[in-house]
Design a protein around this motif. Structure first.
Motif, PDB file in Angstrom:
ATOM      1  N   UNK A   1       6.186 -49.133  56.681  1.00 16.89           N
ATOM      2  CA  UNK A   1       6.719 -49.521  57.620  1.00 16.89           C
ATOM      3  C   UNK A   1       6.770 -47.651  58.247  1.00 16.89           C
ATOM      4  N   UNK A   2       7.000 -48.007  59.826  1.00 17.33           N
ATOM      5  CA  UNK A   2       6.993 -46.850  60.376  1.00 17.33           C
ATOM      6  C   UNK A   2       7.965 -46.935  60.919  1.00 17.33           C
ATOM      7  N   UNK A   3       8.670 -44.853  59.990  1.00 14.70           N
ATOM      8  CA  UNK A   3      10.305 -44.693  60.764  1.00 14.70           C
ATOM      9  C   UNK A   3      10.109 -43.681  61.475  1.00 14.70           C
ATOM     10  N   UNK A   4      11.532 -43.547  62.345  1.00 12.07           N
ATOM     11  CA  UNK A   4      11.851 -42.384  63.224  1.00 12.07           C
ATOM     12  C   UNK A   4      12.546 -41.606  62.025  1.00 12.07           C
ATOM     13  N   UNK A   5      13.290 -40.691  62.135  1.00 14.29           N
ATOM     14  CA  UNK A   5      14.198 -39.901  61.383  1.00 14.29           C
ATOM     15  C   UNK A   5      15.400 -39.458  62.825  1.00 14.29           C
ATOM     16  N   UNK A  74       8.938 -46.791  66.301  1.00 16.64           N
ATOM     17  CA  UNK A  74       9.038 -47.223  64.798  1.00 16.64           C
ATOM     18  C   UNK A  74      10.214 -48.244  64.489  1.00 16.64           C
ATOM     19  N   UNK A  75       9.847 -48.765  63.928  1.00 16.06           N
ATOM     20  CA  UNK A  75      10.388 -49.915  62.888  1.00 16.06           C
ATOM     21  C   UNK A  75      11.805 -50.270  63.140  1.00 16.06           C
ATOM     22  N   UNK A  76      12.323 -49.013  62.333  1.00 16.78           N
ATOM     23  CA  UNK A  76      13.939 -48.781  62.036  1.00 16.78           C
ATOM     24  C   UNK A  76      13.612 -47.311  62.195  1.00 16.78           C
ATOM     25  N   UNK A  77      14.317 -46.952  62.310  1.00 19.70           N
ATOM     26  CA  UNK A  77      15.570 -45.679  62.381  1.00 19.70           C
ATOM     27  C   UNK A  77      16.266 -45.099  61.922  1.00 19.70           C
ATOM     28  N   UNK A  78      16.320 -43.938  60.379  1.00 17.49           N
ATOM     29  CA  UNK A  78      17.266 -43.782  59.602  1.00 17.49           C
ATOM     30  C   UNK A  78      17.883 -42.521  60.886  1.00 17.49           C
TER      31      UNK A  78
END
Length: 93
Positions: A1-5, A74-78
């Motif tokens: 999964x591609x994540x942006x933090x 990204x798939x999701x931003x955390x």
């Protein structure tokens, strides 16, 4: 999964390290700008040491922040301990 933090400080660093340990791909990291003379943000330092794209926009409200988030794909931003206001158009990306 591609994540942006999106985060800061030790909590943000711990979140970054947890996602990397899981084997997720961290597409980029957004941190609040550091005040002159302040201790370096541990999240920013860790992200840069790992060669990750790191962004420090004065505000997440600007089109430059939204464009950077879109570019990461990204798939999701955390959101990990974020003191900056994240507007709905940034969050919707």
């Amino acid at each position: 999964m591609r994540v942006a933090i999106i985060g800061q400080q030790d909590f943000g660093k711990a979140v970054l390290e947890a996602f990397l340990a899981r084997g997720d791909e961290v597409a980029g990291v957004f941190c609040a700008p550091e005040k002159e003379g302040a201790k370096p943000d541990p999240l920013r330092v860790a992200a840069q040491e790992k060669g990750l794209k790191t962004f420090q926009f004065p505000s997440l409200k600007g089109q430059d922040a939204v464009a950077a988030m879109k570019e990461l794909n990204a798939d999701i931003g955390i959101m990990a301990f974020v003191l900056q206001f994240a507007p709905q158009n940034f969050v919707n990306v």
